[in-house]
Design a protein around this motif. Structure first.
Motif, PDB file in Angstrom:
ATOM      1  N   SER A 209       0.822  -1.208   0.000  1.00  0.00           N
ATOM      2  CA  SER A 209       0.000   0.000   0.000  1.00  0.00           C
ATOM      3  C   SER A 209       0.862   1.267   0.000  1.00  0.00           C
ATOM      4  CB  SER A 209      -0.878  -0.024   1.244  1.00  0.00           C
ATOM      5  OG  SER A 209      -1.576   1.176   1.330  1.00  0.00           O
ATOM      6  N   PHE A 210       0.415   2.263  -0.781  1.00  0.00           N
ATOM      7  CA  PHE A 210       1.128   3.546  -0.845  1.00  0.00           C
ATOM      8  C   PHE A 210       0.677   4.499   0.270  1.00  0.00           C
ATOM      9  CE2 PHE A 210       1.779   3.722  -5.805  1.00  0.00           C
ATOM     10  CZ  PHE A 210       2.530   2.558  -5.734  1.00  0.00           C
ATOM     11  N   THR A 211      -0.403   4.127   0.997  1.00  0.00           N
ATOM     12  CA  THR A 211      -1.077   5.124   1.835  1.00  0.00           C
ATOM     13  C   THR A 211      -0.168   5.795   2.876  1.00  0.00           C
ATOM     14  OG1 THR A 211      -1.909   3.323   3.174  1.00  0.00           O
ATOM     15  CG2 THR A 211      -3.434   4.257   1.572  1.00  0.00           C
ATOM     16  N   SER A 212       0.952   5.128   3.246  1.00  0.00           N
ATOM     17  CA  SER A 212       1.820   5.746   4.268  1.00  0.00           C
ATOM     18  C   SER A 212       2.639   6.903   3.706  1.00  0.00           C
ATOM     19  CB  SER A 212       2.747   4.694   4.859  1.00  0.00           C
ATOM     20  OG  SER A 212       3.573   4.190   3.841  1.00  0.00           O
ATOM     21  N   PHE A 213       2.805   6.954   2.391  1.00  0.00           N
ATOM     22  CA  PHE A 213       3.615   8.051   1.840  1.00  0.00           C
ATOM     23  C   PHE A 213       2.902   8.848   0.740  1.00  0.00           C
ATOM     24  CE2 PHE A 213       4.638   4.466  -0.880  1.00  0.00           C
ATOM     25  CZ  PHE A 213       4.638   5.033  -2.136  1.00  0.00           C
ATOM     26  N   TYR A 214       1.747   8.315   0.245  1.00  0.00           N
ATOM     27  CA  TYR A 214       1.050   9.003  -0.839  1.00  0.00           C
ATOM     28  C   TYR A 214      -0.441   8.970  -0.580  1.00  0.00           C
ATOM     29  CZ  TYR A 214      -0.613  10.091  -5.549  1.00  0.00           C
ATOM     30  OH  TYR A 214      -1.243  10.655  -6.619  1.00  0.00           O
ATOM     31  N   ASN A 215      -1.052  10.150  -0.464  1.00  0.00           N
ATOM     32  CA  ASN A 215      -2.484  10.227  -0.233  1.00  0.00           C
ATOM     33  C   ASN A 215      -3.020  11.529  -0.815  1.00  0.00           C
ATOM     34  OD1 ASN A 215      -5.038  10.636   0.798  1.00  0.00           O
ATOM     35  ND2 ASN A 215      -4.559   9.748   2.803  1.00  0.00           N
ATOM     36  N   PRO A 216      -3.684  11.431  -1.971  1.00  0.00           N
ATOM     37  CA  PRO A 216      -4.147  12.651  -2.649  1.00  0.00           C
ATOM     38  C   PRO A 216      -5.146  13.446  -1.814  1.00  0.00           C
ATOM     39  CG  PRO A 216      -4.388  10.729  -4.074  1.00  0.00           C
ATOM     40  CD  PRO A 216      -4.023  10.217  -2.725  1.00  0.00           C
ATOM     41  N   LYS A 217      -5.847  12.786  -0.890  1.00  0.00           N
ATOM     42  CA  LYS A 217      -6.854  13.495  -0.095  1.00  0.00           C
ATOM     43  C   LYS A 217      -6.185  14.430   0.909  1.00  0.00           C
ATOM     44  CE  LYS A 217     -10.832  12.828   2.891  1.00  0.00           C
ATOM     45  NZ  LYS A 217     -11.390  11.912   3.893  1.00  0.00           N
ATOM     46  N   THR A 218      -5.164  13.900   1.598  1.00  0.00           N
ATOM     47  CA  THR A 218      -4.481  14.736   2.598  1.00  0.00           C
ATOM     48  C   THR A 218      -3.277  15.452   1.997  1.00  0.00           C
ATOM     49  OG1 THR A 218      -3.188  12.841   3.267  1.00  0.00           O
ATOM     50  CG2 THR A 218      -5.208  13.248   4.506  1.00  0.00           C
ATOM     51  N   LYS A 219      -3.136  15.338   0.674  1.00  0.00           N
ATOM     52  CA  LYS A 219      -2.020  15.973  -0.053  1.00  0.00           C
ATOM     53  C   LYS A 219      -0.665  15.502   0.491  1.00  0.00           C
ATOM     54  CE  LYS A 219      -4.731  18.570  -2.607  1.00  0.00           C
ATOM     55  NZ  LYS A 219      -5.741  17.507  -2.729  1.00  0.00           N
ATOM     56  N   LEU A 220      -0.593  14.203   0.723  1.00  0.00           N
ATOM     57  CA  LEU A 220       0.656  13.621   1.217  1.00  0.00           C
ATOM     58  C   LEU A 220       1.423  13.003   0.057  1.00  0.00           C
ATOM     59  CD1 LEU A 220       2.333  12.492   3.761  1.00  0.00           C
ATOM     60  CD2 LEU A 220       1.009  10.401   3.404  1.00  0.00           C
ATOM     61  N   PHE A 221       2.671  13.365  -0.075  1.00  0.00           N
ATOM     62  CA  PHE A 221       3.537  12.712  -1.064  1.00  0.00           C
ATOM     63  C   PHE A 221       4.963  12.896  -0.575  1.00  0.00           C
ATOM     64  CE2 PHE A 221       4.587  12.526  -5.956  1.00  0.00           C
ATOM     65  CZ  PHE A 221       5.448  11.470  -5.711  1.00  0.00           C
ATOM     66  N   THR A 222       5.443  11.898   0.185  1.00  0.00           N
ATOM     67  CA  THR A 222       6.806  11.992   0.704  1.00  0.00           C
ATOM     68  C   THR A 222       7.609  10.825   0.144  1.00  0.00           C
ATOM     69  OG1 THR A 222       6.278  10.607   2.598  1.00  0.00           O
ATOM     70  CG2 THR A 222       5.998  12.977   2.888  1.00  0.00           C
ATOM     71  N   SER A 223       8.826  10.656   0.663  1.00  0.00           N
ATOM     72  CA  SER A 223       9.602   9.496   0.223  1.00  0.00           C
ATOM     73  C   SER A 223       9.038   8.255   0.914  1.00  0.00           C
ATOM     74  CB  SER A 223      11.071   9.699   0.569  1.00  0.00           C
ATOM     75  OG  SER A 223      11.177  10.040   1.911  1.00  0.00           O
ATOM     76  N   GLY A 224       9.375   7.095   0.413  1.00  0.00           N
ATOM     77  CA  GLY A 224       8.826   5.881   1.022  1.00  0.00           C
ATOM     78  C   GLY A 224       9.365   4.625   0.367  1.00  0.00           C
ATOM     79  N   LYS A 225       8.981   3.491   0.979  1.00  0.00           N
ATOM     80  CA  LYS A 225       9.442   2.201   0.451  1.00  0.00           C
ATOM     81  C   LYS A 225       8.251   1.393  -0.041  1.00  0.00           C
ATOM     82  CE  LYS A 225      11.160  -1.339   2.927  1.00  0.00           C
ATOM     83  NZ  LYS A 225      12.095  -1.981   3.869  1.00  0.00           N
ATOM     84  N   ILE A 226       8.415   0.775  -1.198  1.00  0.00           N
ATOM     85  CA  ILE A 226       7.346  -0.047  -1.764  1.00  0.00           C
ATOM     86  C   ILE A 226       7.853  -1.478  -1.867  1.00  0.00           C
ATOM     87  CG2 ILE A 226       5.874  -0.409  -3.795  1.00  0.00           C
ATOM     88  CD1 ILE A 226       6.891   2.790  -4.177  1.00  0.00           C
ATOM     89  N   LYS A 227       7.118  -2.393  -1.259  1.00  0.00           N
ATOM     90  CA  LYS A 227       7.494  -3.801  -1.386  1.00  0.00           C
ATOM     91  C   LYS A 227       6.743  -4.392  -2.568  1.00  0.00           C
ATOM     92  CE  LYS A 227       8.620  -4.667   3.400  1.00  0.00           C
ATOM     93  NZ  LYS A 227       8.301  -5.396   4.616  1.00  0.00           N
ATOM     94  N   VAL A 228       7.451  -5.141  -3.388  1.00  0.00           N
ATOM     95  CA  VAL A 228       6.830  -5.751  -4.570  1.00  0.00           C
ATOM     96  C   VAL A 228       7.054  -7.254  -4.490  1.00  0.00           C
ATOM     97  CG1 VAL A 228       6.653  -5.655  -7.083  1.00  0.00           C
ATOM     98  CG2 VAL A 228       7.752  -3.772  -5.855  1.00  0.00           C
ATOM     99  N   GLU A 229       6.012  -8.029  -4.737  1.00  0.00           N
ATOM    100  CA  GLU A 229       6.218  -9.480  -4.783  1.00  0.00           C
ATOM    101  C   GLU A 229       5.603 -10.066  -6.040  1.00  0.00           C
ATOM    102  OE1 GLU A 229       5.576 -11.538  -1.116  1.00  0.00           O
ATOM    103  OE2 GLU A 229       5.755 -13.514  -2.080  1.00  0.00           O
ATOM    104  N   ILE A 230       6.432 -10.801  -6.781  1.00  0.00           N
ATOM    105  CA  ILE A 230       5.939 -11.505  -7.963  1.00  0.00           C
ATOM    106  C   ILE A 230       5.616 -12.921  -7.500  1.00  0.00           C
ATOM    107  CG2 ILE A 230       6.513 -12.316 -10.306  1.00  0.00           C
ATOM    108  CD1 ILE A 230       8.551  -9.505  -9.177  1.00  0.00           C
ATOM    109  N   LEU A 231       4.352 -13.313  -7.613  1.00  0.00           N
ATOM    110  CA  LEU A 231       3.917 -14.619  -7.091  1.00  0.00           C
ATOM    111  C   LEU A 231       4.109 -15.701  -8.160  1.00  0.00           C
ATOM    112  CD1 LEU A 231       0.659 -13.367  -5.310  1.00  0.00           C
ATOM    113  CD2 LEU A 231       2.845 -13.918  -4.258  1.00  0.00           C
TER     114      LEU A 231
END
Ligand SMILES: CCCCCCCC/C=C\CCCCCCCC(=O)SCCNC(=O)CCNC(=O)[C@H](O)C(C)(C)COP(=O)(O)OP(=O)(O)OC[C@H]1O[C@@H](n2cnc3c(N)ncnc32)[C@H](O)[C@@H]1OP(=O)(O)O
Ligand SMILES: CCCCCCCCCCCCCCCC(=O)OC[C@@H](O)COP(=O)(O)O
Length: 287
Positions: A209-231
């Motif tokens: 989920s991006f919600t910890s670093f990106y949220n258009p409603k609260t105008k949040l866009f900071t740096s962050g980590k994204i975990k990706v898993e290919i199943l």
């Protein structure tokens, strides 16, 4: 004007924008998204001539050029990707890749892991974003009209034939639209019809989920980590159109479980769903 003055002007402007962004999160959000769009335009200006000169026109081979340019974008936003399961892309021949879709920022996550010979399905409106639309066209993106199921299905059936003939993988966002509610939308069935029609495996890819670093409603866009898993790939050999719903459900549940694990959240059963979104999702062309 002298080049020296231009450089000074640019430096002062950047400093001013930086101070503004620090003072107001909303301004910071707009500036960072604007910068993202500008990077896409600048990247395309670089990629279009490269694609035309090296590969001559619309071909999936252009995706390599696009991918290598886009992979540099993350450094401008302080984004980190932690990728697991890349070996699951190593299937012989064509496949359908399905993944969750949270924002236009997904394009960075897509290019971070994109296997060779893989094109995406996108809404046709993206063709009208000028040079960015042109680079998508040159990269081989398949454009569908979401407002007309009949025409979308026709395009997808054609894709089922050509992907086997030309040995390409097709990346579909089965939610059918961006969704940043912190949960999944129900999956549409096109991707799974496609996989069964072409009798090729489905490879699920999940982004945390991006919600910890990106949220258009609260105008949040900071740096962050994204975990990706290919199943691991899910085989479809021998399945018929009667099995589409089961295959869709199976992928949905496996991916949603993985999504919550990657996002460090409680299991879906104890969770709020998309019915109670605390994150607003844009519906405009881009935001
Ligand atoms: C160098 C710098 C560059 C910088 C710039 C960047 C450049 C980067 C280049 C490249 C990156 C590109 C990135 C692109 C990203 C794009 C993202 C998007 O645009 S996401 C939106 C579009 N994608 C989708 O919508 C796909 C998912 N949708 C589907 O697959 C749908 O199923 C669809 C559209 C085919 C139909 O949608 P329905 O809304 O009508 O929904 P349903 O419920 O699935 O279908 C209705 C009925 O039709 C059947 N059906 C569907 N498909 C069928 C088929 N093929 N055959 C038979 N029946 C089918 C279904 O089974 C269902 O019937 P029953 O309810 O089961 O009875
Ligand atoms: C009109 C002129 C606009 C010129 C600005 C061009 C800059 C565009 C840069 C953004 C490129 C990013 C590409 C990512 C594609 C993407 O992720 O699109 C999201 C939609 O598919 C999902 O559809 P929806 O959520 O339903 O609107």
């Amino acid at each position: 004007m002298e080049p020296g003055w231009l450089l000074w002007g640019a430096a002062v402007l950047l400093l001013l924008l930086h101070v503004l962004a620090e003072l107001s999160p909303a301004v910071g959000f707009v500036l960072r998204l604007g910068w993202y769009c500008l990077l896409c335009v600048l990247g395309s200006l670089l990629a279009v001539p490269a694609c035309l000169l090296l590969n001559g026109g619309r071909t999936v081979r252009n995706m390599r050029i696009i991918k290598n340019i886009v992979k540099a974008f993350k450094y401008f936003f302080g984004l980190k990707f932690e990728v697991k399961g890349l070996e699951n892309f190593e299937v012989e021949g064509p496949a359908i890749v399905v993944s969750n879709h949270q924002s236009i920022l997904d394009m960075m996550g897509l290019m971070e892991v994109l296997p060779d010979n893989c094109v995406q399905v996108g809404k046709k409106e993206l063709l009208y974003t000028g040079i960015v639309g042109l680079i998508m066209y040159l990269g081989g993106v398949i454009f569908i009209n979401r407002k007309s199921t009949t025409s979308a299905k026709m395009v997808m059936s054609e894709v089922a034939k050509t992907m086997v003939a030309e040995n390409v993988k097709v990346w579909v966002y089965p939610e059918g639209t961006r969704n940043c509610t912190g949960d999944f939308l129900p999956f549409k069935k096109g991707a799974f019809h496609l996989a069964i029609q072409a009798q090729v495996p489905v490879i699920p890819v999940v982004y945390s989920s991006f919600t910890s670093f990106y949220n258009p409603k609260t105008k949040l866009f900071t740096s962050g980590k994204i975990k990706v898993e290919i199943l691991p790939p899910i085989e479809t050999k021998g399945l018929t159109s009667d099995d589409v719903s089961d295959l869709t459900d199976r992928c949905y549940h496996t991916m949603r479980e993985t999504f919550f694990v990657l996002s460090g959240r409680p299991s879906p059963s104890e969770q709020w769903g998309p019915d109670q979104p605390d994150v607003w999702c844009g519906t405009a062309l881009l935001v």
